[in-house]
Design a protein around this motif. Structure first.
Motif, PDB file in Angstrom:
ATOM      1  N   SER A   9     -29.277 -56.577  -8.356  1.00  0.00           N
ATOM      2  CA  SER A   9     -27.805 -55.399  -8.083  1.00  0.00           C
ATOM      3  C   SER A   9     -27.105 -56.802  -8.322  1.00  0.00           C
ATOM      4  O   SER A   9     -25.914 -56.224  -7.251  1.00  0.00           O
ATOM      5  CB  SER A   9     -28.066 -54.438  -7.452  1.00  0.00           C
ATOM      6  OG  SER A   9     -28.807 -53.946  -7.614  1.00  0.00           O
ATOM      7  N   LEU A  10     -27.424 -58.108  -8.119  1.00  0.00           N
ATOM      8  CA  LEU A  10     -26.189 -59.105  -8.259  1.00  0.00           C
ATOM      9  C   LEU A  10     -24.524 -58.608  -8.125  1.00  0.00           C
ATOM     10  O   LEU A  10     -23.788 -59.122  -7.477  1.00  0.00           O
ATOM     11  CB  LEU A  10     -26.925 -60.044  -8.117  1.00  0.00           C
ATOM     12  CG  LEU A  10     -25.413 -61.316  -8.007  1.00  0.00           C
ATOM     13  CD1 LEU A  10     -26.589 -62.518  -7.699  1.00  0.00           C
ATOM     14  CD2 LEU A  10     -24.496 -62.145  -8.781  1.00  0.00           C
ATOM     15  N   VAL A  11     -24.002 -58.608  -9.434  1.00  0.00           N
ATOM     16  CA  VAL A  11     -23.312 -57.975  -9.754  1.00  0.00           C
ATOM     17  C   VAL A  11     -22.899 -56.942  -8.962  1.00  0.00           C
ATOM     18  O   VAL A  11     -21.463 -57.260  -8.188  1.00  0.00           O
ATOM     19  CB  VAL A  11     -22.931 -58.162 -10.827  1.00  0.00           C
ATOM     20  CG1 VAL A  11     -21.637 -57.158 -11.875  1.00  0.00           C
ATOM     21  CG2 VAL A  11     -23.155 -59.249 -11.433  1.00  0.00           C
ATOM     22  N   ALA A  12     -22.806 -56.120  -8.496  1.00  0.00           N
ATOM     23  CA  ALA A  12     -22.761 -55.043  -8.717  1.00  0.00           C
ATOM     24  C   ALA A  12     -22.169 -54.970  -6.103  1.00  0.00           C
ATOM     25  O   ALA A  12     -21.326 -53.904  -6.133  1.00  0.00           O
ATOM     26  CB  ALA A  12     -23.582 -53.042  -7.704  1.00  0.00           C
ATOM     27  N   THR A  13     -22.963 -55.557  -6.238  1.00  0.00           N
ATOM     28  CA  THR A  13     -23.177 -56.039  -4.703  1.00  0.00           C
ATOM     29  C   THR A  13     -21.908 -56.855  -4.236  1.00  0.00           C
ATOM     30  O   THR A  13     -21.067 -57.034  -4.090  1.00  0.00           O
ATOM     31  CB  THR A  13     -24.266 -56.657  -4.399  1.00  0.00           C
ATOM     32  OG1 THR A  13     -25.173 -55.489  -4.085  1.00  0.00           O
ATOM     33  CG2 THR A  13     -24.693 -57.149  -3.117  1.00  0.00           C
ATOM     34  N   ARG A  14     -21.937 -57.837  -5.353  1.00  0.00           N
ATOM     35  CA  ARG A  14     -20.739 -58.533  -5.311  1.00  0.00           C
ATOM     36  C   ARG A  14     -19.606 -58.162  -5.422  1.00  0.00           C
ATOM     37  O   ARG A  14     -18.431 -58.152  -4.362  1.00  0.00           O
ATOM     38  CB  ARG A  14     -20.937 -59.436  -6.368  1.00  0.00           C
ATOM     39  CG  ARG A  14     -19.489 -60.837  -6.154  1.00  0.00           C
ATOM     40  CD  ARG A  14     -19.999 -62.136  -7.713  1.00  0.00           C
ATOM     41  NE  ARG A  14     -19.664 -61.066  -9.089  1.00  0.00           N
ATOM     42  CZ  ARG A  14     -18.654 -60.670  -9.611  1.00  0.00           C
ATOM     43  NH1 ARG A  14     -17.697 -60.551  -9.163  1.00  0.00           N
ATOM     44  NH2 ARG A  14     -18.617 -60.110 -10.715  1.00  0.00           N
ATOM     45  N   GLN A  15     -19.072 -57.021  -5.954  1.00  0.00           N
ATOM     46  CA  GLN A  15     -17.958 -56.821  -6.451  1.00  0.00           C
ATOM     47  C   GLN A  15     -17.873 -55.629  -5.203  1.00  0.00           C
ATOM     48  O   GLN A  15     -16.603 -55.375  -4.639  1.00  0.00           O
ATOM     49  CB  GLN A  15     -18.025 -55.575  -8.104  1.00  0.00           C
ATOM     50  CG  GLN A  15     -18.229 -56.372  -9.286  1.00  0.00           C
ATOM     51  CD  GLN A  15     -18.291 -55.652 -10.300  1.00  0.00           C
ATOM     52  OE1 GLN A  15     -19.053 -55.091 -10.651  1.00  0.00           O
ATOM     53  NE2 GLN A  15     -18.313 -56.364 -11.517  1.00  0.00           N
ATOM     54  N   PHE A  16     -19.202 -54.669  -4.329  1.00  0.00           N
ATOM     55  CA  PHE A  16     -18.774 -53.831  -3.670  1.00  0.00           C
ATOM     56  C   PHE A  16     -18.460 -55.038  -2.672  1.00  0.00           C
ATOM     57  O   PHE A  16     -17.507 -54.845  -1.615  1.00  0.00           O
ATOM     58  CB  PHE A  16     -20.469 -53.824  -3.191  1.00  0.00           C
ATOM     59  CG  PHE A  16     -20.471 -52.977  -1.607  1.00  0.00           C
ATOM     60  CD1 PHE A  16     -19.910 -51.384  -1.652  1.00  0.00           C
ATOM     61  CD2 PHE A  16     -20.263 -53.766  -0.436  1.00  0.00           C
ATOM     62  CE1 PHE A  16     -20.194 -51.291  -0.403  1.00  0.00           C
ATOM     63  CE2 PHE A  16     -20.714 -53.095   0.657  1.00  0.00           C
ATOM     64  CZ  PHE A  16     -20.096 -52.026   0.646  1.00  0.00           C
ATOM     65  N   TYR A  17     -18.062 -56.233  -2.127  1.00  0.00           N
ATOM     66  CA  TYR A  17     -17.851 -56.496  -1.239  1.00  0.00           C
ATOM     67  C   TYR A  17     -16.675 -57.425  -1.659  1.00  0.00           C
ATOM     68  O   TYR A  17     -15.344 -57.920  -0.815  1.00  0.00           O
ATOM     69  CB  TYR A  17     -19.477 -58.252  -0.870  1.00  0.00           C
ATOM     70  CG  TYR A  17     -20.081 -57.730   0.111  1.00  0.00           C
ATOM     71  CD1 TYR A  17     -19.869 -56.766   1.788  1.00  0.00           C
ATOM     72  CD2 TYR A  17     -21.309 -57.422  -0.230  1.00  0.00           C
ATOM     73  CE1 TYR A  17     -20.591 -56.772   2.003  1.00  0.00           C
ATOM     74  CE2 TYR A  17     -22.298 -57.422   0.395  1.00  0.00           C
ATOM     75  CZ  TYR A  17     -22.141 -56.875   1.783  1.00  0.00           C
ATOM     76  OH  TYR A  17     -23.152 -56.309   2.020  1.00  0.00           O
ATOM     77  N   GLU A  18     -16.264 -57.756  -2.824  1.00  0.00           N
ATOM     78  CA  GLU A  18     -14.814 -58.064  -3.092  1.00  0.00           C
ATOM     79  C   GLU A  18     -13.747 -56.879  -3.212  1.00  0.00           C
ATOM     80  O   GLU A  18     -12.333 -57.235  -2.300  1.00  0.00           O
ATOM     81  CB  GLU A  18     -15.012 -58.632  -4.888  1.00  0.00           C
ATOM     82  CG  GLU A  18     -15.814 -59.952  -5.400  1.00  0.00           C
ATOM     83  CD  GLU A  18     -15.609 -60.170  -5.740  1.00  0.00           C
ATOM     84  OE1 GLU A  18     -15.866 -61.613  -5.876  1.00  0.00           O
ATOM     85  OE2 GLU A  18     -15.675 -59.625  -7.326  1.00  0.00           O
ATOM     86  N   ARG A  19     -14.269 -55.236  -3.094  1.00  0.00           N
ATOM     87  CA  ARG A  19     -13.500 -54.195  -3.101  1.00  0.00           C
ATOM     88  C   ARG A  19     -13.167 -54.242  -2.192  1.00  0.00           C
ATOM     89  O   ARG A  19     -11.791 -54.017  -1.288  1.00  0.00           O
ATOM     90  CB  ARG A  19     -13.909 -53.739  -4.228  1.00  0.00           C
ATOM     91  CG  ARG A  19     -13.518 -52.031  -4.702  1.00  0.00           C
ATOM     92  CD  ARG A  19     -13.303 -51.488  -5.249  1.00  0.00           C
ATOM     93  NE  ARG A  19     -12.834 -50.170  -5.239  1.00  0.00           N
ATOM     94  CZ  ARG A  19     -12.900 -49.221  -5.860  1.00  0.00           C
ATOM     95  NH1 ARG A  19     -14.014 -48.713  -5.901  1.00  0.00           N
ATOM     96  NH2 ARG A  19     -12.027 -48.351  -5.541  1.00  0.00           N
ATOM     97  N   HIS A  20     -14.663 -54.324  -0.997  1.00  0.00           N
ATOM     98  CA  HIS A  20     -14.410 -53.164   0.513  1.00  0.00           C
ATOM     99  C   HIS A  20     -14.017 -54.073   1.253  1.00  0.00           C
ATOM    100  O   HIS A  20     -13.174 -53.615   1.957  1.00  0.00           O
ATOM    101  CB  HIS A  20     -15.539 -52.406   0.339  1.00  0.00           C
ATOM    102  CG  HIS A  20     -15.392 -51.215  -1.198  1.00  0.00           C
ATOM    103  ND1 HIS A  20     -14.341 -50.145  -0.492  1.00  0.00           N
ATOM    104  CD2 HIS A  20     -16.131 -51.108  -1.694  1.00  0.00           C
ATOM    105  CE1 HIS A  20     -14.940 -49.671  -1.888  1.00  0.00           C
ATOM    106  NE2 HIS A  20     -16.031 -50.002  -2.308  1.00  0.00           N
ATOM    107  N   PHE A  21     -14.342 -55.620   0.546  1.00  0.00           N
ATOM    108  CA  PHE A  21     -14.455 -56.582   2.383  1.00  0.00           C
ATOM    109  C   PHE A  21     -12.990 -57.933   2.029  1.00  0.00           C
ATOM    110  O   PHE A  21     -13.527 -58.218   2.632  1.00  0.00           O
ATOM    111  CB  PHE A  21     -15.297 -56.876   2.665  1.00  0.00           C
ATOM    112  CG  PHE A  21     -16.082 -55.561   3.284  1.00  0.00           C
ATOM    113  CD1 PHE A  21     -16.058 -54.645   4.478  1.00  0.00           C
ATOM    114  CD2 PHE A  21     -17.152 -55.121   2.936  1.00  0.00           C
ATOM    115  CE1 PHE A  21     -16.511 -54.340   5.173  1.00  0.00           C
ATOM    116  CE2 PHE A  21     -17.995 -53.205   3.021  1.00  0.00           C
ATOM    117  CZ  PHE A  21     -17.344 -53.407   4.584  1.00  0.00           C
ATOM    118  N   GLN A  22     -13.281 -57.628   0.589  1.00  0.00           N
ATOM    119  CA  GLN A  22     -11.656 -58.738  -0.071  1.00  0.00           C
ATOM    120  C   GLN A  22     -12.858 -60.179   0.496  1.00  0.00           C
ATOM    121  O   GLN A  22     -12.017 -61.150   0.642  1.00  0.00           O
ATOM    122  CB  GLN A  22     -10.167 -59.054   1.291  1.00  0.00           C
ATOM    123  CG  GLN A  22      -9.314 -57.743   1.376  1.00  0.00           C
ATOM    124  CD  GLN A  22     -10.296 -56.813   1.897  1.00  0.00           C
ATOM    125  OE1 GLN A  22     -10.384 -56.301   3.395  1.00  0.00           O
ATOM    126  NE2 GLN A  22     -10.261 -55.157   1.049  1.00  0.00           N
TER     127      GLN A  22
END
Length: 133
Positions: A14-27
């Motif tokens: 789930s690389l893309v979803a995990t990357r987006q999680f950290y980008e969105r919620h932890f800048q």
């Protein structure tokens, strides 16, 4: 030895979803992204990094059991922001006798992101703190 930094690499399908999680919620900001391996720098003065890797030939993906610990300035505000954004805490926001106030979220890879702020530990835990040299 002189260690300059440390980071964790999570092997996930789930690389893309995990990357987006950290980008969105932890800048988090991408420092490197070749599609199957991504290095993210988390916001803040400490410039911590987390890496994500899609499983390569013969490699097993992460199966859980790890915590990514993030000490933050205002854990109550972060909790409010993240729960308002629709995220659900798997560890509720609470004061802990060992000296933190924190909560945990599960990222799309299955790792728990534990966000906390230091507080005064209870007397029974004070004896366990070791002063660094």
């Amino acid at each position: 030895m002189g260690i300059r930094s440390s980071s964790i690499t999570i092997v996930t399908e789930s690389l893309v979803a995990t990357r987006q999680f950290y980008e969105r919620h932890f800048q988090a900001q991408r420092l490197f992204d070749c599609g199957w391996y991504v290095v993210l720098r988390l916001s803040g003065p400490a410039a911590q990094e987390i890496s994500l890797m899609r499983p390569q030939q013969g490699m097993e993906p992460f199966r859980g059991g790890a915590y990514v610990n993030l000490e933050v300035e205002d854990v109550d505000q972060l909790y409010a922001n993240l729960t308002c954004a629709g995220l659900e805490a798997v560890n509720p926001l609470d004061d802990h006798p060992w000296g933190d106030r924190g909560f945990g979220l599960e990222d799309p890879s299955g790792a728990i992101v534990y966000c906390y702020q230091r507080i005064e530990p209870a007397d029974e835990f004070k004896a366990y703190f070791i002063k660094a040299n």
